[in-house]
Design a protein around this motif. Structure first.
Motif, PDB file in Angstrom:
ATOM      1  N   THR A  33      52.388  56.655  29.948  1.00 55.47           N
ATOM      2  CA  THR A  33      51.515  55.488  29.885  1.00 55.47           C
ATOM      3  C   THR A  33      50.565  55.520  31.082  1.00 55.47           C
ATOM      4  O   THR A  33      51.011  55.678  32.219  1.00 55.47           O
ATOM      5  CB  THR A  33      52.350  54.200  29.927  1.00 55.47           C
ATOM      6  N   PRO A  34      49.276  55.361  30.818  1.00 50.57           N
ATOM      7  CA  PRO A  34      48.324  55.350  31.936  1.00 50.57           C
ATOM      8  C   PRO A  34      48.598  54.171  32.860  1.00 50.57           C
ATOM      9  O   PRO A  34      49.021  53.100  32.412  1.00 50.57           O
ATOM     10  CB  PRO A  34      46.958  55.197  31.261  1.00 50.57           C
ATOM     11  N   PRO A  35      48.356  54.349  34.153  1.00 50.72           N
ATOM     12  CA  PRO A  35      48.617  53.261  35.107  1.00 50.72           C
ATOM     13  C   PRO A  35      47.871  51.979  34.763  1.00 50.72           C
ATOM     14  O   PRO A  35      48.395  50.885  34.966  1.00 50.72           O
ATOM     15  CB  PRO A  35      48.143  53.832  36.444  1.00 50.72           C
ATOM     16  N   GLU A  36      46.662  52.097  34.213  1.00 51.10           N
ATOM     17  CA  GLU A  36      45.895  50.900  33.868  1.00 51.10           C
ATOM     18  C   GLU A  36      46.628  50.080  32.809  1.00 51.10           C
ATOM     19  O   GLU A  36      46.675  48.862  32.877  1.00 51.10           O
ATOM     20  CB  GLU A  36      44.500  51.261  33.341  1.00 51.10           C
ATOM     21  N   GLN A  37      47.203  50.772  31.823  1.00 54.78           N
ATOM     22  CA  GLN A  37      47.922  50.066  30.764  1.00 54.78           C
ATOM     23  C   GLN A  37      49.189  49.424  31.318  1.00 54.78           C
ATOM     24  O   GLN A  37      49.533  48.307  30.954  1.00 54.78           O
ATOM     25  CB  GLN A  37      48.270  51.007  29.621  1.00 54.78           C
ATOM     26  N   THR A  38      49.863  50.112  32.215  1.00 52.10           N
ATOM     27  CA  THR A  38      51.067  49.558  32.822  1.00 52.10           C
ATOM     28  C   THR A  38      50.732  48.297  33.594  1.00 52.10           C
ATOM     29  O   THR A  38      51.429  47.284  33.481  1.00 52.10           O
ATOM     30  CB  THR A  38      51.724  50.597  33.757  1.00 52.10           C
ATOM     31  N   LEU A  39      49.650  48.331  34.368  1.00 53.68           N
ATOM     32  CA  LEU A  39      49.241  47.142  35.120  1.00 53.68           C
ATOM     33  C   LEU A  39      48.875  46.002  34.185  1.00 53.68           C
ATOM     34  O   LEU A  39      49.191  44.834  34.444  1.00 53.68           O
ATOM     35  CB  LEU A  39      48.072  47.474  36.051  1.00 53.68           C
TER      36      LEU A  39
END
Length: 130
Positions: free
Chosen positions: A41-47
């Motif tokens: 999962t990309p960090p942006e989506q996790t955030l």
């Protein structure tokens, strides 16, 4: 001459048998695609997902009546999925044993108190362990 015909006949039968066996072996035709592992999962989506949960928790703390629909039901879905996928359990009694009394009460009690942040973090960690 008869010996030569006999050898030719044996070779013909052997060749036919080999041909029939080779036809039964799957060919090198198109193979089903091998599924690649899911990319992380990309960090942006996790955030984004973390902020989504933060907003839900903030709304639940502001209006405790919304806690069941905003937070508890989502946590119950996550816990149920973990128990089903990791343990193959759909029986509520066995699920309660796996979850533990405190986590089970949190996600099933109709009028459960909203947990503190520390308690919620501990229970979410418990869901992740399952």
């Amino acid at each position: 001459m008869t010996g030569l015909m006999w050898h030719a006949g044996v070779l013909a039968v052997a060749a036919l048998a080999a041909l029939l066996l080779l036809r039964r072996i799957p060919g090198g035709g198109p193979r089903p695609p091998v599924s690649a592992p899911e990319p992380p999962t990309p960090p942006e989506q996790t955030l984004t997902e973390i902020r989504w949960w933060e907003r839900r928790l903030a709304f639940a703390y502001d209006d405790p009546g919304k806690y069941p629909s905003l937070v508890r039901d989502r946590l119950a879905d996550l816990a149920a999925e973990r128990v089903r996928l990791r343990h193959g359990v759909t029986d509520p009694g066995r699920a309660r044993e796996i979850l533990g009394d405190d986590l089970h009460t949190l996600i099933t009690a109709p009028r459960a108190e909203i947990p503190t942040r520390a308690e919620l973090a501990r229970l979410i960690a418990r869901i992740e362990e399952i």
